[in-house]
Design an enzyme around this catalytic site. Structure first.
Site, PDB file in Angstrom:
ATOM      1  NE  ARG A  61      -3.962   1.976   0.716  1.00  0.00           N
ATOM      2  CZ  ARG A  61      -5.270   1.932   0.601  1.00  0.00           C
ATOM      3  NH1 ARG A  61      -5.865   0.811   0.282  1.00  0.00           N
ATOM      4  NH2 ARG A  61      -5.992   3.009   0.771  1.00  0.00           N
ATOM      5  CB  THR A 104     -16.310  16.717  -1.180  1.00  0.00           C
ATOM      6  OG1 THR A 104     -17.714  16.802  -0.950  1.00  0.00           O
ATOM      7  CG2 THR A 104     -16.040  15.885  -2.414  1.00  0.00           C
ATOM      8  CG  HIS A 105     -17.751  12.640   4.476  1.00  0.00           C
ATOM      9  ND1 HIS A 105     -17.677  11.340   4.059  1.00  0.00           N
ATOM     10  CD2 HIS A 105     -18.475  12.637   5.625  1.00  0.00           C
ATOM     11  CE1 HIS A 105     -18.318  10.569   4.918  1.00  0.00           C
ATOM     12  NE2 HIS A 105     -18.806  11.327   5.873  1.00  0.00           N
ATOM     13  CG  ASP A 137      -6.877  14.739   9.889  1.00  0.00           C
ATOM     14  OD1 ASP A 137      -7.483  13.743   9.422  1.00  0.00           O
ATOM     15  OD2 ASP A 137      -7.249  15.326  10.926  1.00  0.00           O
ATOM     16  CB  ALA A 138      -3.219  10.799   9.871  1.00  0.00           C
ATOM     17  N   GLY A 139      -6.650  10.922   9.774  1.00  0.00           N
ATOM     18  CA  GLY A 139      -7.854  10.191  10.178  1.00  0.00           C
ATOM     19  C   GLY A 139      -8.822   9.974   9.021  1.00  0.00           C
ATOM     20  CG  ASP A 141     -14.524  10.980   5.947  1.00  0.00           C
ATOM     21  OD1 ASP A 141     -13.818  11.328   4.989  1.00  0.00           O
ATOM     22  OD2 ASP A 141     -15.309  10.017   5.893  1.00  0.00           O
TER      23      ASP A 141
HETATM   24  C1  GAR Z   1     -19.769  12.058  -3.326  1.00  0.00           C
HETATM   25  O1  GAR Z   1     -21.011  12.171  -2.671  1.00  0.00           O
HETATM   26  C2  GAR Z   1     -18.624  12.049  -2.333  1.00  0.00           C
HETATM   27  O2  GAR Z   1     -18.827  12.875  -1.236  1.00  0.00           O
HETATM   28  C3  GAR Z   1     -18.627  10.614  -1.917  1.00  0.00           C
HETATM   29  O3  GAR Z   1     -18.795   9.923  -3.117  1.00  0.00           O
HETATM   30  C4  GAR Z   1     -19.608  10.700  -3.997  1.00  0.00           C
HETATM   31  C5  GAR Z   1     -18.914  10.783  -5.339  1.00  0.00           C
HETATM   32  O4  GAR Z   1     -19.769  11.279  -6.326  1.00  0.00           O
HETATM   33  N1  GAR Z   1     -17.407  10.300  -1.231  1.00  0.00           N
HETATM   34  C6  GAR Z   1     -17.345   9.531  -0.151  1.00  0.00           C
HETATM   35  O5  GAR Z   1     -18.301   8.960   0.339  1.00  0.00           O
HETATM   36  C7  GAR Z   1     -15.950   9.375   0.425  1.00  0.00           C
HETATM   37  N2  GAR Z   1     -16.016   8.897   1.766  1.00  0.00           N
HETATM   38  P1  GAR Z   1     -19.207  11.696  -7.760  1.00  0.00           P
HETATM   39  O6  GAR Z   1     -18.252  10.593  -8.216  1.00  0.00           O
HETATM   40  O7  GAR Z   1     -20.431  11.779  -8.623  1.00  0.00           O
HETATM   41  O8  GAR Z   1     -18.514  13.023  -7.608  1.00  0.00           O
END
Ligand code: GAR
Length: 199
Positions: A61, A104-105, A137-139, A141
């Protein structure tokens, strides 16, 4: 620079925004951890360079993380946007782009971190959820929050309808915030972030 793993609608929103020269940012390249995804096709259609680094092509990894970091560094990005990138980047990657990797979460941090933000919010029964843009960061979200948008959970929602409504807010949040970062600069002090145009 944008990293994607899937449909890339957030990437598309950024590509559309950068068509306006006053936006202040360009997408210099798009990277992915898998082939054949719509996110890569979206970049190719508008002539943005792409690359793929798959974890399974590396013995460890860490080796994957280093190769990913090398590929990103070649484009000398000011900001690395993880837009639906479904891998955790590692220590080497974060050290190299310290404070400049944003993700983005689809939930209101610190609630519902991880891969299933909309499903977890629905299962918990919250009445509002939303989306969060944060400095990685390292965590998982856990990074300092740059922006959040609130989305109502409606009585008839299933995971798909809720996630789609979150994604509408998410795309607007991403475009507004990345543009602001590019145009005005930003800083991180502990958990708090500031933009160059903050009052
Ligand atoms: C988005 O909603 C993003 O926040 C999520 O995947 C989707 C991607 O949509 N990411 C996560 O859940 C990461 N933990 P997209 O490919 O149409 O931009």
């Amino acid at each position: 620079m944008v990293l994607v793993s899937g449909s890339g609608t957030n990437l598309q929103a950024l590509l559309d925004a950068t068509a306006d020269p006053t936006y202040g940012a360009q997408v210099v390249a798009v990277g992915a951890d898998r082939d054949g995804i719509e996110g890569l096709a979206r970049a190719e259609r508008v002539g943005v360079p792409t690359f793929v680094r798959r974890v399974k092509d590396f013995t460890t990894r860490e080796a994957w993380d280093e190769a990913l970091a090398e590929s990103v560094a070649a484009y000398e990005p000011d900001v690395v946007v993880l837009a639906g990138f479904m891998k955790l980047v590692g220590a080497e990657f974060l050290a190299r782009f310290d404070g400049r990797v944003v993700n983005t979460h689809p939930a209101l941090s610190p609630s519902f971190p991880g891969m299933h933000g909309p499903a977890d919010a629905l299962a918990y029964g919250v009445k509002v959820t939303g989306c969060t843009l944060f400095v990685v960061d390292a965590g998982v979200d856990t990074g300092a929050i740059l922006a959040q948008r609130v989305v109502e959970v409606l009585p008839g929602d299933d995971v798909e309808t809720l996630h789609e409504r979150i994604k509408v807010a998410e795309r607007a949040m991403l475009v507004d915030t990345v543009g602001r970062m590019a145009r005005t600069g930003w800083s991180v002090e502990g958990r708090r972030t500031r933009f160059g145009d903050d009052a």
